[in-house]
Design an enzyme around this catalytic site. Structure first.
Site, PDB file in Angstrom:
ATOM      1  N   GLU A 227      -1.326 -21.139 -66.815  1.00  0.00           N
ATOM      2  CA  GLU A 227      -2.784 -21.131 -66.869  1.00  0.00           C
ATOM      3  C   GLU A 227      -3.303 -22.553 -67.034  1.00  0.00           C
ATOM      4  O   GLU A 227      -2.881 -23.257 -67.927  1.00  0.00           O
ATOM      5  CB  GLU A 227      -3.252 -20.309 -68.067  1.00  0.00           C
ATOM      6  CG  GLU A 227      -4.751 -20.251 -68.167  1.00  0.00           C
ATOM      7  CD  GLU A 227      -5.241 -19.889 -69.540  1.00  0.00           C
ATOM      8  OE1 GLU A 227      -4.868 -18.833 -70.043  1.00  0.00           O
ATOM      9  OE2 GLU A 227      -5.999 -20.689 -70.100  1.00  0.00           O
TER      10      GLU A 227
ATOM     11  N   HIS B  34     -10.297 -14.640 -65.426  1.00  0.00           N
ATOM     12  CA  HIS B  34     -11.089 -13.997 -66.472  1.00  0.00           C
ATOM     13  C   HIS B  34     -12.571 -14.073 -66.196  1.00  0.00           C
ATOM     14  O   HIS B  34     -13.370 -13.491 -66.914  1.00  0.00           O
ATOM     15  CB  HIS B  34     -10.783 -14.638 -67.825  1.00  0.00           C
ATOM     16  CG  HIS B  34      -9.362 -14.449 -68.207  1.00  0.00           C
ATOM     17  ND1 HIS B  34      -8.414 -15.402 -67.981  1.00  0.00           N
ATOM     18  CD2 HIS B  34      -8.729 -13.385 -68.736  1.00  0.00           C
ATOM     19  CE1 HIS B  34      -7.250 -14.927 -68.378  1.00  0.00           C
ATOM     20  NE2 HIS B  34      -7.410 -13.716 -68.831  1.00  0.00           N
TER      21      HIS B  34
END
Ligand code: GLN
Ligand code: ZN
Length: 773
Positions: free
Chosen positions: A683, A712
């Site tokens: 990430e 997200h």
């Protein structure tokens, strides 16, 4: 006489009543009053459930998070919500969720492990110590002021009083509160401990409020005491508790989740009226604590494991408690080791669990009965609870000797593990050209992390199947249709390494647990992860073995639909372990190696089936790190070894990927390199590639896919933005070793978002291929 109490009770409700009430409110389907009424009912029910204890906790209930509630009690609201004049509860939701209190919610999957990757909250969320619970991080600047708002606690103490229970308010202590927070000072680095003098008067006023209400004891949680603290933080404890010692209410200082070690003397010397120690983790510190504490102070012993779901061996526990009871008399208190927030509510709800396994378990209510039993045995003699003790011994013995727990074949396989098992045949430099020749990928190859949107059709098929309204063949066909759709979409997007999309997996741990021997599943064993989000950790109860291949047929099917390489997709042993309730009768490292051997068999079966890229997710490797840094090495050693055992039995030509969704990497990068995966995807998109700082000081030897699409967020990243992120990455990592991929799996997104985002991602990769580096 030993006194019984509890540190905190799971607030979500045995049937997840709070979750549903919250989500209905957020969707705008119910009123705030209706939501508040559910809160009132749950608190009342939970106090009644605990009424046989001498003290019950008050203030442990929270609609979203207990740390967020504490911020409101202390008047520490982030600047951006201070001008809100509506209901305080709505304002708390604004802090937690970064949006108005009510609004359309995307349908929530039943169980998702996406909390590991952050989540949607506007207030930053992070893990509560080494648990899977996430709290809203308090924000501080040098200008932060505090002011008491005791409304919530006063109201709940009133409710508890009308329930007729003996209330003990529970609050987070001043030092831990500062410790949990983060500096958001515009002027950069600054020590938040400087706020302590401003904070203490507010705590003083809160204790005075309790005293005025006739409260005798308050529980002040200071779990920061089980971490490594420097002199400033240690001194803060002295300052804080000196300042609070003049108040007219007795203080029980609660520590949990670990040993106090070099903070033990400090904790025992503070001017408080009692100390709670987690005897599951720190039983060997009890004797010292008992002799260090002043003659009037209470020692609260956390004798029942508040973090796991096993029945306590009551006879064995009494054997070490009895001498302590002799010594301490009335000064001995008994409780679970920590708040029961981390276990499900009631085993009685479990009708489908295998009866034998069920007899080995205890959830929150059963644990409180154990607390009571221990106290009865201490206060009235073991004979007074003889029948219960015999029944307990029987259950403990049945688990200890069960052949379902102990599988000699697995034990022998573990004993045979040697270093060679975790070693690839050749080093990466020799493997890479062989893999390149086989896969024939372009520069900056594109791929995704595994899952594609969990559509309404998938959910419908799954619930029909579970309800028996769809048979196995029908279910498999529905899943195949979803897989075919994923492959089609990826083909037309022009991705290079495809995935099958994980349609058949409800959850990346449960899916494997269900197919392994040694796992059991509860129906209602939900534990709060954050806000309304819950997880239902599978129960690892016995030696692990893999009777059949778990993923091969799905991947084989997906591969028939395309000429592009299809990635096999597995969850790694460390992640399966860290997201399960695990055995307490053997070290975690042993359970992890057993899982590693099972995943290894799956990896080798995939390879045999012709799969030449296999991804093994270790999303939770980092979160298993022990609280104390001095214990990190030991954990990382067995965790990395387990991954290597699972992954590294393959031929040189087979490319192993791993995926991790963390934003902190620096401190474990050497261990990650040690896993020796050919490719890691990580990430990075939200931190603008800052994460890659780790790679400045450490020359990561293999290939890396820094996530360039923040899954997200509903935002669609532009091609230009992705190119720019990748160029940043190429400043640190040789471009020929870079992959282009999203941050994490796409299961929580919609196809309508995924397609444009991946279109831009593929276009960006093409631009990069023609860019000179
Ligand atoms: N392969 C998983 C997925 O794509 C990874 C999820 C995760 O890292 N949390 O959903
Ligand atoms: Zn992830």
């Amino acid at each position: 006489m030993a006194t019984t109490h509890n540190l905190g009770f799971p607030r979500i409700g045995a049937k997840r009543e709070l979750k549903f009430a919250l989500e209905n409110y957020w969707k705008g389907q119910t009123s705030r009053d209706a939501l508040k009424a559910v809160g009132t009912q749950l608190r009342e029910r939970h106090w009644n459930d605990q009424a046989r204890l001498d003290f019950v906790p008050v203030g442990d209930f929270a609609f979203y998070d207990q740390v967020l509630d504490m911020s409101f009690t202390l008047g520490n609201l982030p600047e951006r919500v201070r001008d809100f004049h509506g209901d305080a509860l709505d304002n708390a939701f604004r802090v937690a969720r970064g949006r108005s209190a009510q609004g359309t919610e995307a349908a929530e999957a039943t169980q998702e492990h996406d909390a590991c990757c952050g989540g949607v909250a506007a207030g930053e969320m992070t893990k509560w110590f080494d648990t899977n619970y996430h709290y809203i991080v308090p924000e501080f600047t040098s200008a932060t002021n505090f002011s008491l708002d005791a409304t919530r606690l006063v109201a709940q103490l009133g409710e508890a009083r009308s329930c007729g229970v003996h209330a003990k308010p529970v609050i987070i202590g001043p030092v831990t509160y500062l410790w949990l927070g983060k500096s958001k000072d515009p002027n950069g680095a600054w020590d938040r401990l400087a706020l302590l003098p401003k904070l203490l008067p507010v705590y003083g006023a809160l204790l005075d409020t309790f005293a005025a209400l006739g409260i005798d004891w308050v529980q002040i949680d200071e779990p920061a005491l089980v971490t490594e603290l420097d002199a400033n933080w240690r001194n803060a404890f002295v300052t804080a508790y000196d300042s609070l010692s003049t108040r007219r209410v007795k203080v029980l200082l609660a520590t949990y989740f670990g040993q106090l070690q070099d903070n033990l003397e400090l904790a025992c010397s503070l001017p408080v009226d009692g100390l709670h120690i987690d005897a599951i983790n720190a039983r060997d510190e009890l004797a010292q604590a008992a002799s260090l504490l002043p003659a009037s102070a209470v020692l609260s012993v956390g004798a029942i494991n508040g973090r796991n779901i096993w029945k306590t061996d009551l006879n064995a526990t009494l054997a070490w408690l009895e001498p302590l009871a002799q010594k301490l008399g009335d000064r001995l208190w008994i409780a679970p080791s920590c708040s029961l927030l981390h276990v499900p509510v009631d085993l009685e709800s479990e009708h489908k669990l295998d009866a034998e396994i069920r007899s080995w378990l205890a959830f929150a209510l059963q644990k409180l009965a154990e607390v009571k039993l221990l106290a009865d045995a201490l206060n009235n003699g073991r004979a007074s609870v003889a029948l219960e003790l015999v029944a307990n011994a029987k259950a403990i013995n049945s688990r200890r000797t069960s052949l379902r727990v102990n599988n000699p074949v697995v034990k022998a396989a573990i004993a045979r593990i040697d270093a060679a098992l975790g070693k690839r045949h050749s080093p990466y430099t020799a493997r890479a050209p062989k893999q390149a020749a086989l896969l024939n990928l372009p520069a900056f190859p594109t791929t995704t992390i595994g899952s594609f949107p969990q559509t309404a059709e998938i959910r419908r098929a799954r619930s029909l199947f579970k309800a028996g309204a769809l048979d196995q063949v029908g279910y498999d066909m529905a899943m195949q249709a979803e897989i075919a759709r994923s492959v089609r979409e990826q083909e037309s997007l022009g991705l290079d390494v495809l995935v099958h999309g994980e349609a058949e997996r409800n959850d990346m741990v449960e899916y494997f647990g269900e197919q392994l021997e040694g796992y059991a599943f509860s129906q209602f064993g939900w534990v709060q992860s954050y806000g309304s989000r819950c997880v239902k950790p599978p129960i690892l109860f016995g030696d692990i073995s893999r009777p059949n291949a778990m993923t091969v047929e799905w991947i084989r099917y997906a591969q028939t639909l395309t000429k592009k390489p299809m990635k096999g997709m597995l969850t790694g042993p460390v992640t399966i372990l860290n997201w399960s309730f695990v055995r307490d009768d053997q070290p975690r490292s042993v359970s992890c190696r057993q899982l590693a051997l099972a995943i290894r068999e799956e990896v080798l079966d995939l390879e045999k089936a012709g799969v030449c890229v296999i991804q093994i997710d270790e999303a939770a490797l980092r979160e298993g790190l022990p609280l104390r840094r001095s214990q990190w090495n030991e954990y990382l050693q067995w965790a990395v070894e387990s991954f290597r055992i699972a992954a590294n039995g393959v031929r040189d030509e087979t490319q192993i990927h791993t995926h991790m969704c963390y934003s902190e990497f620096n401190d474990i990068i050497a261990s990650i390199a040690d896993m020796d995966a050919d490719v890691i995807t990580i990430e990075t998109s939200r931190s603008d590639m800052e994460l890659l700082d780790a790679f400045d000081n450490f020359n990561y030897p293999n290939e890396i896919g820094p996530g360039v699409y923040d899954i997200h967020s509903p935002n669609i990243p532009s091609q230009a933005h992705i190119v720019q992120l990748m160029k940043k990455a190429a400043e640190r990592i040789p471009p020929q070793r870079l992959w282009v991929n999203p941050d994490c799996g796409l299961k929580t997104r919609q196809w309508a978002e995924v397609i444009p985002a991946l279109t831009n991602m593929v276009a960006a990769a093409r631009t990069l291929r023609s860019t000179p580096f």
